[in-house]
Design an enzyme around this catalytic site. Structure first.
Site, short mmCIF file in Angstrom:
data_model
loop_
_atom_site.label_atom_id
_atom_site.label_comp_id
_atom_site.label_asym_id
_atom_site.label_seq_id
_atom_site.Cartn_x
_atom_site.Cartn_y
_atom_site.Cartn_z
N GLU A 190 0.78 -1.11 0.05
CA GLU A 190 0.05 -0.15 -0.02
C GLU A 190 0.93 1.31 0.04
O GLU A 190 1.78 1.19 0.40
CB GLU A 190 -0.82 0.01 1.31
CG GLU A 190 -1.94 0.95 1.51
CD GLU A 190 -2.85 1.26 0.49
OE1 GLU A 190 -2.48 1.62 -0.66
OE2 GLU A 190 -3.96 1.08 0.60
N ASP A 191 0.37 2.46 -0.80
CA ASP A 191 1.24 3.39 -0.35
C ASP A 191 0.84 3.94 0.90
O ASP A 191 2.03 4.51 1.33
CB ASP A 191 0.59 4.59 -1.69
CG ASP A 191 -0.71 4.99 -1.67
OD1 ASP A 191 -1.65 4.10 -0.99
OD2 ASP A 191 -1.25 5.63 -2.36
N PHE B 265 -1.84 16.21 4.40
CA PHE B 265 -2.36 15.69 2.90
C PHE B 265 -0.93 15.52 2.10
O PHE B 265 -0.28 16.63 2.05
CB PHE B 265 -3.31 16.22 2.29
CG PHE B 265 -4.04 15.30 0.99
CD1 PHE B 265 -4.78 14.19 1.37
CD2 PHE B 265 -3.42 15.58 -0.13
CE1 PHE B 265 -5.32 13.43 0.07
CE2 PHE B 265 -3.92 14.83 -1.26
CZ PHE B 265 -4.56 13.92 -0.99
N ARG C 51 0.69 12.28 -9.21
CA ARG C 51 1.37 10.88 -8.98
C ARG C 51 2.49 10.80 -9.56
O ARG C 51 3.38 10.09 -8.89
CB ARG C 51 0.33 9.75 -9.61
CG ARG C 51 -0.99 9.59 -9.08
CD ARG C 51 -1.59 8.60 -9.56
NE ARG C 51 -3.04 8.19 -9.24
CZ ARG C 51 -3.67 7.97 -8.22
NH1 ARG C 51 -3.05 7.69 -7.26
NH2 ARG C 51 -5.06 7.87 -8.20
N ASP D 49 -3.90 5.72 6.31
CA ASP D 49 -4.30 7.10 6.99
C ASP D 49 -5.39 6.73 8.14
O ASP D 49 -4.87 6.41 9.19
CB ASP D 49 -4.93 7.79 5.73
CG ASP D 49 -5.56 9.11 6.19
OD1 ASP D 49 -5.23 9.55 7.16
OD2 ASP D 49 -6.34 9.69 5.50
#
Ligand code: IMP
Length: 180
Positions: free
Chosen positions: A102-103, A155, A168, A106
């Site tokens: 996963e990137d 963010f 991206r 959160d």
């Protein structure tokens, strides 16, 4: 879209160094735990495609690759809490060791959902790796097995992470200052 003001948080060299360390950590873990047979690395799309492609090349083991599309965010900067699969795996994971990549974690809701969904398919084991973790944003008990960097609850964009589908391709990770 008007350009977003952002500050560099993690530069390319730092990312590359950490990804190589993670590759070594994962390689030693799967060696030690005898998990080398039937290993499948799963890329959680879309955000993980950049990290995934670097990380799998830093892992010294035979592995298959699979891609799982998940949508958990709208176009905004807050988690919707809703997760849906937009693209499923193309092969069975029954009896296999899954390395879920996963990137960013959160709230943890996406990973909680994915763990439940994939556990139901009876893998031998699921290992989880995230490049970024926002510890103060977690709303679940989910704990990744491997974490690249812990970051503040802001963010971020770049290195696969987007805002409204853009950014991206930034080669580094940046903190968004504001929307204007
Ligand atoms: P969670 O379900 O709240 O843990 O969110 C996980 C997903 O939300 C990630 O896979 C990302 O797609 C997205 N996300 C969470 N935080 C950020 C961020 O700071 N920038 C970009 N995307 C994010």
């Amino acid at each position: 879209m008007a350009p977003l003001k952002h500050n560099k948080l993690i530069d390319q060299q730092k990312i590359a160094k950490r990804v190589h360390e993670l590759g070594r950590e994962i390689t030693s873990f799967i060696d030690r735990e005898n998990l080398k047979d039937e290993l499948v690395a799963v890329c959680v799309l879309k955000g993980s495609f950049v990290f995934f492609s670097d990380l799998v090349r830093a892992i010294d083991a035979d592995l298959a690759t699979e891609f799982l599309g998940v949508a958990s965010y709208g176009d905004g900067m807050k988690s919707s809490g809703e997760v849906k699969v937009t693209l499923d795996l193309t092969s069975s994971i029954e009896g296999r060791t899954v390395l879920l990549i996963e990137d960013i974690v959160d709230t943890g809701l996406t990973m909680e959902f994915l763990m439940k969904t994939l556990q139901a398919r009876k893998p031998r084991k699921i290992l989880t790796c995230t490049l970024l973790l926002k510890p103060s944003a977690l709303k679940t008990d989910f704990k990744p097995d491997f974490v690249g960097f812990e970051i503040p609850n802001d963010f971020v964009i770049g290195y696969g992470l987007d805002y409204q589908g853009f950014y991206r391709n930034l080669p580094y990770i940046a903190q968004v200052q504001s929307l204007n």
